[in-house]
Scaffold this active site. Structure first.
Site, PDB file in Angstrom:
ATOM      1  CB  SER A  57      -0.872  -0.004   1.075  1.00 12.22           C
ATOM      2  OG  SER A  57      -2.092  -0.869   1.001  1.00 12.22           O
ATOM      3  CE  LYS A  60      -4.183   1.248  -0.961  1.00 12.78           C
ATOM      4  NZ  LYS A  60      -4.424   0.346   0.008  1.00 12.78           N
ATOM      5  CB  SER A 122      -4.690   1.877   3.712  1.00 15.80           C
ATOM      6  OG  SER A 122      -3.605   1.251   2.918  1.00 15.80           O
TER       7      SER A 122
END
Length: 391
Positions: A57, A60, A122
């Site tokens: 993640s 991101k 997230s």
């Protein structure tokens, strides 16, 4: 053009530097770790920092960075609404879809709220919905991500999706590249960084049955544990392990850290806090130049001025091991490709200040033009040509 290096031997008492400085020791359980001090550009620690790895993640951060740039340019607005496509919801809901913002099919969500869903929660679903909203399709948005990575010089990174979901190795990056990305977000969109990254929790969606609002906390392991912590992003998959790219600022010093490949949620907390604490405690900033202060002069080619002052664009400092007493001075170099070809504008970076202290890596800081320099007129160019011919 040739590479010019002006060696500055002394700046006065305020810039006396230790003649020798050994990097303070540090050990981490993280297989990959990286730390840079933005006040000086000093790399304080690097452990396998150029190993290509899945970011999970932490990818991101690029999704958010691209969106921040569009908001900054005015091409998108925080209030712009995005629709959750049923196909997207179907793919990115349920336990098998990882972290979620708990979006609903057909729901209208603002870019502002999707960004909170990405940064704080997230949300894999939020990342894809935002990507589709901005670029029409997720692959089109991923093309924007890779173009921005190239622009930033993230030469060991590639993105295959908007949320870092495992994709058989298509998406990869390095700790050093993640540090570059974090630096770009903090420096290029500081207001948006502050508005989104330090939020402790966010509420979106409702539970099935009772319909209670769902509040989720920020997974950032140093928020509330390190003074001045205000970002950035965690990541976890079975393939990648537990990772974190973080930043904090104390007394004008901002540090960016990256750890990756850790074995557990708690280990990520412990190693991240220990690492950032070491960065602030084991190192100190020694002021060099104040913002706007002139450092040196550089030669100019074919300009309406033969020289230009090189000035500090911000307060510049060298990062040194804490506890050392200044004893003598070290060489500090001003480096540029010169003579510098006109024209260029006031504030444009045209040189670098390079500091080497003991066995620590060189610290490189920007220097900018003190004034506009235009191209010389016709007769000026003729005179410059004659001067170079008889030089």
């Amino acid at each position: 053009m040739k590479r010019n290096a002006l060696i500055l031997l002394a700046f006065g008492a305020t810039t006396a530097l230790p003649a020798s400085a050994a990097a303070p020791p540090f050990e981490t359980l993280a297989p990959v770790a990286y730390m840079v001090d933005l006040s000086s550009g000093a790399v304080l620690y690097a452990k396998d920092a150029d190993r290509r790895m899945p970011p999970a993640s932490m990818a991101k951060m690029m999704t958010t960075h691209v969106a921040f740039n569009l908001l900054k340019k005015g091409e998108k607005k925080p209030t712009d609404m995005c629709t959750v496509r049923p196909e997207t919801w179907q793919r990115w809901h349920g336990p098998a879809a990882g972290s979620t913002m708990f979006l609903s099919p057909g729901e209208q969500v603002s870019i502002e709220n999707l960004l909170h869903g990405i940064v704080t929660l997230s949300g894999n679903d939020a990342s894809v919905v935002l990507a589709e909203c901005i670029a029409g399709t997720e692959p089109a948005f991923v093309a924007l991500m890779n173009a921005e990575a190239k622009r930033l010089g993230m030469n060991n990174s590639n993105f295959g999706n908007s949320n870092g979901w495992p994709d058989e190795g298509v998406t990869y990056t390095t700790a050093r590249d993640l540090g570059t990305l974090a630096k770009a977000t903090i420096e290029q969109t500081p207001d948006l960084y502050k508005a989104y990254y330090q939020k402790r929790d966010f509420t979106w969606g409702k539970t099935l049955g009772s319909g209670q609002a769902i509040t989720q906390g920020n997974r950032n392991p140093i928020l509330g544990r390190i003074q001045g912590a205000d970002g950035l992003k965690t990541g976890h998959t079975e393939e990648a392990g537990y990772g974190f790219t973080g930043s904090a600022e104390q007394n004008g010093r901002r540090i960016i850290m990256v750890v990756a490949g850790l074995g557990s949620f708690n280990q990520r907390i412990e190693e991240s806090v220990k690492f950032m604490d070491w960065g602030f405690r084991a190192w100190k900033a020694q002021p060099l130049f104040q913002a706007g202060e002139k450092v040196a002069d550089a030669q100019v080619q074919l300009g309406d001025s033969g020289t230009v002052g090189l000035v500090a664009p911000r307060n510049l400092a060298v990062t040194l091991p804490a506890g050392l007493s200044p004893s003598g001075a070290v060489k500090v170099r001003v480096v540029y490709d010169g003579p510098i070809k006109a024209p260029f504008k006031k504030g444009q970076q045209i040189a670098q200040l390079v500091v080497q202290s003991g066995d620590t890596p060189p610290q490189v800081m920007p220097l900018v033009a003190e004034k506009d320099v235009e191209q010389a007129g016709f007769f000026g160019r003729i005179w410059a040509g004659l001067a170079s011919l008889f030089a």
